[in-house]
Design a protein around this motif. Sequence first.
Motif, PDB file in Angstrom:
ATOM      1  N   LYS A   1       6.214  10.011  29.119  1.00 35.77           N
ATOM      2  CA  LYS A   1       7.014   9.712  27.931  1.00 35.77           C
ATOM      3  C   LYS A   1       7.383  10.968  27.161  1.00 35.77           C
ATOM      4  O   LYS A   1       8.274  10.944  26.315  1.00 35.77           O
ATOM      5  CB  LYS A   1       6.253   8.735  27.026  1.00 35.77           C
ATOM      6  N   TYR A   2       6.670  12.058  27.419  1.00 37.67           N
ATOM      7  CA  TYR A   2       6.972  13.340  26.765  1.00 37.67           C
ATOM      8  C   TYR A   2       7.917  14.100  27.693  1.00 37.67           C
ATOM      9  O   TYR A   2       7.485  14.788  28.616  1.00 37.67           O
ATOM     10  CB  TYR A   2       5.684  14.121  26.515  1.00 37.67           C
ATOM     11  N   GLN A   3       9.194  13.967  27.475  1.00 36.54           N
ATOM     12  CA  GLN A   3      10.185  14.444  28.432  1.00 36.54           C
ATOM     13  C   GLN A   3      10.836  15.766  28.068  1.00 36.54           C
ATOM     14  O   GLN A   3      11.465  16.398  28.920  1.00 36.54           O
ATOM     15  CB  GLN A   3      11.273  13.376  28.615  1.00 36.54           C
ATOM     16  N   HIS A   4      10.710  16.191  26.827  1.00 34.34           N
ATOM     17  CA  HIS A   4      11.409  17.401  26.387  1.00 34.34           C
ATOM     18  C   HIS A   4      10.398  18.491  26.044  1.00 34.34           C
ATOM     19  O   HIS A   4       9.296  18.207  25.561  1.00 34.34           O
ATOM     20  CB  HIS A   4      12.293  17.098  25.182  1.00 34.34           C
ATOM     21  N   ALA A   5      10.788  19.733  26.284  1.00 36.13           N
ATOM     22  CA  ALA A   5       9.889  20.861  26.044  1.00 36.13           C
ATOM     23  C   ALA A   5       9.376  20.880  24.606  1.00 36.13           C
ATOM     24  O   ALA A   5       8.246  21.293  24.348  1.00 36.13           O
ATOM     25  CB  ALA A   5      10.605  22.167  26.374  1.00 36.13           C
TER      26      ALA A   5
ATOM     27  N   ARG B   1       2.976  18.529  21.393  1.00 37.50           N
ATOM     28  CA  ARG B   1       2.506  17.294  20.743  1.00 37.50           C
ATOM     29  C   ARG B   1       1.714  16.427  21.714  1.00 37.50           C
ATOM     30  O   ARG B   1       0.772  15.735  21.307  1.00 37.50           O
ATOM     31  CB  ARG B   1       3.700  16.519  20.180  1.00 37.50           C
ATOM     32  N   PHE B   2       2.062  16.467  22.998  1.00 30.22           N
ATOM     33  CA  PHE B   2       1.288  15.714  23.989  1.00 30.22           C
ATOM     34  C   PHE B   2      -0.169  16.155  23.963  1.00 30.22           C
ATOM     35  O   PHE B   2      -1.085  15.321  23.893  1.00 30.22           O
ATOM     36  CB  PHE B   2       1.873  15.924  25.381  1.00 30.22           C
ATOM     37  N   PHE B   3      -0.403  17.452  24.012  1.00 29.24           N
ATOM     38  CA  PHE B   3      -1.780  17.936  24.011  1.00 29.24           C
ATOM     39  C   PHE B   3      -2.449  17.674  22.661  1.00 29.24           C
ATOM     40  O   PHE B   3      -3.641  17.346  22.610  1.00 29.24           O
ATOM     41  CB  PHE B   3      -1.816  19.422  24.367  1.00 29.24           C
TER      42      PHE B   3
ATOM     43  N   VAL C   1      -8.664  17.562  22.591  1.00 27.81           N
ATOM     44  CA  VAL C   1      -9.370  18.353  21.592  1.00 27.81           C
ATOM     45  C   VAL C   1      -9.668  19.720  22.206  1.00 27.81           C
ATOM     46  O   VAL C   1     -10.263  19.796  23.291  1.00 27.81           O
ATOM     47  CB  VAL C   1     -10.689  17.677  21.170  1.00 27.81           C
ATOM     48  N   PRO C   2      -9.258  20.807  21.572  1.00 37.50           N
ATOM     49  CA  PRO C   2      -9.584  22.136  22.098  1.00 37.50           C
ATOM     50  C   PRO C   2     -11.036  22.488  21.807  1.00 37.50           C
ATOM     51  O   PRO C   2     -11.574  22.135  20.741  1.00 37.50           O
ATOM     52  CB  PRO C   2      -8.632  23.060  21.344  1.00 37.50           C
ATOM     53  N   ASN C   3     -11.680  23.154  22.744  1.00 37.56           N
ATOM     54  CA  ASN C   3     -13.084  23.549  22.599  1.00 37.56           C
ATOM     55  C   ASN C   3     -13.231  25.025  22.947  1.00 37.56           C
ATOM     56  O   ASN C   3     -12.823  25.453  24.030  1.00 37.56           O
ATOM     57  CB  ASN C   3     -13.978  22.737  23.536  1.00 37.56           C
TER      58      ASN C   3
END
Length: 413
Positions: free
Chosen positions: A110-114, A119-121, A126-128
């Motif tokens: 659903k995330y089709q544009h650069a 925003r997908f991530f 969660v970054p660790n």
Amino acid sequence: MAPIRRFRGLIFGLALLAGCEPKRPEPPPTPVDPPSAERDKPEPTAFTLEPLAFSDLEDWETASIEPAFSAFSRSCSKLFNRDPDSLLSERAPYGGQVKDWLPACRILPKYQHASEFKRFFEDYFVPNRILTNQNINKLTGYYEPELQAAYKPTGTLTAAIPTRPDDLIEVRLGDFEESLGNRRLWGKVDGNQLVLYPPRAEIETAPGKAIGFADPADVFFLQIQGSGRVRFPDGKSVRAGFSAHNHRPFGSLANHLLETGEITRAEAGMTGLRAWLARVGTDRARAAMNVNPRFIWFRETPIEDPSLGPEGAAGIPLTPMGSVAIDLDQHPLGVPIMVRTRLPERPGKSQDDTSSLLLVAQDTGGAIKGAQRGDIFFGWGDEAGGLAGSMNLPGQFFVFLPQKIEAEPEISE
């Protein structure tokens, strides 16, 4: 902030098996002080993952993530075919179960544009930050060479691009012990025993066991990188992909020539090594290359998509600047890892300032050891090779985990 969680690598009682899986050898060092063997040995201690907010990531807004988004999409295609209740990695269990990753994989199309990729991530991960007392902290680079070859020995194209010999035996260790998964080793039969295959100096390629013939130095460096593109005079191009190795230790040509005073540190990169091999003649060049006893055999495969690299350890085509080789005892394949370092802007010259690059763990390497050790895939051809050979710096490492995993309690041995 969620509590810091501690993870420990799995301990294997059989040290012999540490090098048993198909791993791509380490590229020759760039002209820096070669690390000692002791300093390159990861300590068997725990590392911690400290959950952060994306706003805590310096350079996140300007980080390069498009290649990683494509690479992660390919990793998802593999996950859909796995048992959802299985661990993402038996050896690095912090990755949780396959089913923890499936919600992000299902929504990804659903995330089709650069403009939406970040925003997908942010929506699903969660970054660790990796915190560890392991001594190793290094990012290097590798690439896929392009070779000019002939169907039979011609002129300077005299070295075979070798395929597996008939007496090479493959053992799939998981057939004997389930916990060893798909690890493999190769050897030859001597009486009633499986023994190590001979070192490079004693191996001769039999007739009919070659993809083609190329310059000896090109074949040598092809074996160091582990795969390459082979082009013939009639326009045909194929890929020489990793098939097996002889389990002998990797020996560095650059270190050998430095230690014997044959080259200076400024000549220890790919260009300098090739120049030395061309200058000293066939016999001395062959003797020097034999300092590396490890020998790689290849399999010929078609190049179905020229815009993608060879398959990595995950069985997925590598994405330039989107795939990274990691230590499988520390990290699962398929995990996004952001690194912050000074990337090369041209061969021999690193950026003045640090920047962030998101990558996906899709490969491994024989000398990739430690939680903060990575080998970035730069692509193919001479330009990629020049950049890859210039990458040899420390960096910060951040692992991205699905939000559900982040919320789970501490995991320990």
